[in-house]
Design an enzyme around this catalytic site. Structure first.
Site, short mmCIF file in Angstrom:
data_model
loop_
_atom_site.label_atom_id
_atom_site.label_comp_id
_atom_site.label_asym_id
_atom_site.label_seq_id
_atom_site.Cartn_x
_atom_site.Cartn_y
_atom_site.Cartn_z
N LYS A 20 -64.35 64.76 -50.13
CA LYS A 20 -63.27 63.81 -50.42
C LYS A 20 -63.05 63.67 -51.92
CE LYS A 20 -64.33 59.26 -50.35
NZ LYS A 20 -64.05 58.52 -51.59
N ASN A 21 -64.15 63.51 -52.66
CA ASN A 21 -64.02 63.18 -54.07
C ASN A 21 -63.65 64.37 -54.95
OD1 ASN A 21 -64.39 60.55 -53.45
ND2 ASN A 21 -66.54 60.44 -54.10
N CYS A 115 -62.59 45.50 -56.56
CA CYS A 115 -63.29 46.50 -55.77
C CYS A 115 -64.60 45.93 -55.25
CB CYS A 115 -63.54 47.70 -56.66
SG CYS A 115 -64.66 48.85 -55.95
N ARG A 120 -65.09 47.86 -62.01
CA ARG A 120 -64.64 49.25 -62.17
C ARG A 120 -63.47 49.35 -63.13
NH1 ARG A 120 -64.57 52.25 -56.51
NH2 ARG A 120 -64.56 54.08 -57.84
N ASP A 306 -73.37 57.02 -54.31
CA ASP A 306 -72.72 57.03 -52.99
C ASP A 306 -73.70 57.27 -51.84
OD1 ASP A 306 -70.35 56.52 -54.28
OD2 ASP A 306 -69.64 58.59 -54.22
N ARG A 398 -61.99 56.26 -44.15
CA ARG A 398 -61.50 56.74 -45.44
C ARG A 398 -62.35 57.88 -45.96
NH1 ARG A 398 -61.06 52.12 -49.46
NH2 ARG A 398 -60.25 53.90 -50.57
C1 EPZ Z 1 -66.03 58.21 -58.48
O1 EPZ Z 1 -65.42 56.98 -58.78
C2 EPZ Z 1 -66.04 58.33 -56.97
N1 EPZ Z 1 -64.68 58.29 -56.46
C3 EPZ Z 1 -66.88 57.22 -56.37
O2 EPZ Z 1 -66.96 57.48 -54.98
C4 EPZ Z 1 -68.29 57.27 -56.96
O3 EPZ Z 1 -69.04 56.18 -56.50
C5 EPZ Z 1 -68.23 57.22 -58.48
O4 EPZ Z 1 -67.35 58.28 -58.98
C6 EPZ Z 1 -69.58 57.42 -59.16
O5 EPZ Z 1 -70.13 58.64 -58.79
C7 EPZ Z 1 -63.94 59.39 -56.53
O6 EPZ Z 1 -64.35 60.43 -57.02
C8 EPZ Z 1 -62.59 59.34 -55.94
P1 EPZ Z 1 -66.74 56.39 -62.40
P2 EPZ Z 1 -64.96 56.66 -60.27
O7 EPZ Z 1 -65.53 56.25 -63.25
O8 EPZ Z 1 -64.54 57.90 -60.94
C9 EPZ Z 1 -68.02 52.87 -65.31
C10 EPZ Z 1 -67.22 56.84 -52.69
O9 EPZ Z 1 -67.89 56.06 -51.97
N2 EPZ Z 1 -66.70 53.09 -65.90
O10 EPZ Z 1 -67.50 57.67 -62.50
O11 EPZ Z 1 -64.00 55.54 -60.20
C11 EPZ Z 1 -67.94 52.34 -63.89
O12 EPZ Z 1 -67.76 50.95 -63.88
C12 EPZ Z 1 -66.85 56.42 -54.05
O13 EPZ Z 1 -66.80 57.94 -52.30
C13 EPZ Z 1 -66.36 52.47 -67.08
O14 EPZ Z 1 -67.15 51.71 -67.67
O15 EPZ Z 1 -66.31 56.16 -60.90
C14 EPZ Z 1 -69.25 52.81 -63.32
O16 EPZ Z 1 -70.29 51.96 -63.72
C15 EPZ Z 1 -66.60 55.04 -54.31
N3 EPZ Z 1 -65.12 52.70 -67.61
C16 EPZ Z 1 -69.44 54.17 -63.99
O17 EPZ Z 1 -68.65 54.13 -65.18
C17 EPZ Z 1 -64.22 53.55 -67.02
O18 EPZ Z 1 -63.13 53.73 -67.56
C18 EPZ Z 1 -69.03 55.36 -63.16
O19 EPZ Z 1 -67.72 55.19 -62.66
C19 EPZ Z 1 -64.59 54.19 -65.83
C20 EPZ Z 1 -65.83 53.95 -65.28
#
Ligand code: EPZ
Length: 442
Positions: A20-21, A115, A120, A306, A398
């Site tokens: 998915k991701n 969320c 996030r 995840d 989802r």
């Molecule tokens: C991706 O989300 C995945 N979603 C998530 O999958 C997954 O949990 C996550 O990566 C971490 O591996 C998709 O790929 C569609 P991040 P993403 O930006 O990209 C912080 C699932 O269950 N951060 O890598 O939104 C954030 O708060 C899910 O399939 C910032 O500080 O996650 C977190 O602590 C849900 N500023 C960390 O970085 C930003 O601008 C990682 O988040 C962005 C993120």
């Protein structure tokens, strides 16, 4: 809802879907490509359907008539607005920001908002695109981005909890069509990001360093239609591996990349699970007695956040003390309170959850708060005495295709029933059920 009669050990073979991701950002990236993009191994998920609708709302043609495939043509896609109505259903909608900016020099994308798995922000996405010359502002709940010409630059995407997965994808797509060279430091190394990079390379992008923290991109004038097969879903694979372990079963996972799952299989091995692999298969076989373990989720190659909830459900069934920490989303523990309702002993201590396992879980009526929390509740229910009802399973749909069919083929007893309480009459702990439905987690 899912009604699960616990107690059966999972046995047999299960084939894992495409990730998915990876599918979601790749579909979004297709907006920046000319000609037909042919994708294989596209999982049949509600989120993929939502991304399809989002691309169509932007004017792209998306043909999903062949199972597990998508043909996307964005040649006439003139839209640049990702509306709140679609973005609120799926956070991954933010993945259209970089492609829209690269394609049209402008984008208006709703901010994803609240969320269930923690704070996030998208500041790193914006920082990356600003470094490439985009002018960005937030207005009325939307990110408004413009750039007459994106220019290559150096950008550091490190945040307080590591890099950003979808942020790296956004910057990569924008940089692929920027003028000159971009160097992304602290790029996310997740296999899904690598898959997005490979997709872009197939379409003509010049990218090196994928899978390392330093990714270099030499901008090109255009990206053109190509074919790409989505990599296997390591999180689905891990979920089945953990479920098999929790039920003391023995399964063979097909269509996996064992090297993407090393942290997960190492953790299972440390609990005394027998794990063996071939190039694209993984076998899991569970002894009678398992050892407790300390699990800390970290960015790749660490244990994926995840899978943290699924591990917690497993550890609740293993005699002894385990500690679960999430270094990516430190507050991603909403599943713990539902596991408590099934008889688990879990205590929040500082940034961790201490699990005192070994008491047999008992079937209960529980509510899923997000996608992976739902998977954890399914695992707990599979091991529990008696029947469980898991409500709000729209989260599961989802991210897991045909979950109950796959589990039943492995010997589980799972059935889907309509849930009249869902979602309007169910009282959520912290917010109204309507807003719960609107919250997203992928
Ligand atoms: C991706 O989300 C995945 N979603 C998530 O999958 C997954 O949990 C996550 O990566 C971490 O591996 C998709 O790929 C569609 P991040 P993403 O930006 O990209 C912080 C699932 O269950 N951060 O890598 O939104 C954030 O708060 C899910 O399939 C910032 O500080 O996650 C977190 O602590 C849900 N500023 C960390 O970085 C930003 O601008 C990682 O988040 C962005 C993120």
């Amino acid at each position: 809802m899912l009604v699960i009669q616990g107690g059966a050990a999972l046995q047999g073979d299960v084939t894992v879907e495409g990730a998915k991701n990876a599918a979601l950002p790749i579909m979004a990236a297709a907006l920046a490509v000319r000609g037909d993009v042919r994708l294989g191994c596209v999982p049949d998920l509600v989120d993929v359907h939502t991304m399809t609708q989002l691309l169509q709302s932007l004017g792209a043609e998306v043909d999903r008539s062949t199972p597990n495939s998508a043909v996307i043509n964005a040649d006439n896609a003139q839209g640049h607005v990702a509306d709140y109505e679609l973005v609120r259903r799926m956070r991954a909608s933010i993945c259209v920001l970089g492609p829209l900016l690269a394609r049209h020099g402008r984008a208006r994308v709703s901010l994803p908002g609240g969320c269930n798995i923690g704070h996030r922000p998208i500041d790193l996405h914006l920082k990356g695109l600003a470094a490439l010359g985009a002018d960005l502002r937030i207005e009325a709940g939307y990110v408004i981005a413009t750039a007459a010409q994106l220019r290559g630059a150096e950008v550091d995407l490190s945040g307080p909890h590591g890099s950003t997965v979808t942020g790296t994808c956004n910057v990569m797509v924008a940089a692929a069509l920027a003028k000159g060279q971009t160097v992304i430091r602290s790029a996310a190394c997740e296999p899904e990001v690598v898959d997005v990079g490979r997709f872009l390379i197939n379409a003509g992008a010049k990218i090196s360093g994928l899978g390392t923290p330093v990714v270099e991109i030499e901008g090109v004038d255009s990206l053109t239609g190509s074919a790409h097969k989505i990599l296997p879903d390591r999180i689905e694979a891990a979920t089945f591996a953990i479920a098999a372990t929790a039920t003391h079963g023995s399964i063979r996972l097909k269509n996996v990349r064992p090297s993407d799952l090393t942290s997960v299989t190492n953790a299972l091995s440390a609990m005394d699970v027998e794990v063996s692999s071939t190039v694209d298969e993984l076998r899991i076989s569970t002894p009678r007695q398992l050892k407790p373990a300390n699990i800390t989720a970290r960015p790749f190659p660490g244990i994926p956040t995840d899978t943290q909830a699924q591990f917690m459900a497993l550890l609740a069934t293993i005699r002894g003390r385990s500690v679960v920490t999430d270094g990516v989303f430190p507050d991603r523990f909403m599943h713990a309170s539902e596991l408590l309702r099934m008889g688990a002993h879990i205590r929040r201590v500082g940034a961790s959850a201490v699990v005192t396992g070994g008491t047999r879980l008992s079937g209960a009526s529980v509510m899923a708060s997000d996608l992976r929390a739902s998977a954890a509740l399914v695992i707990a229910a599979l091991t529990a005495d008696g029947e469980s009802q898991i409500r709000r399973i729209y989260h599961l749909d989802r991210g897991y295709a045909g979950l109950e069919t796959k589990l039943n083929a492995l010997g589980a007893n799972v059935r889907r029933e309509s849930d009249r309480q869902q979602p309007s009459a169910v009282k959520a702990p912290h917010y109204s059920s309507q807003s719960a439905r609107q919250r997203t987690d992928s």
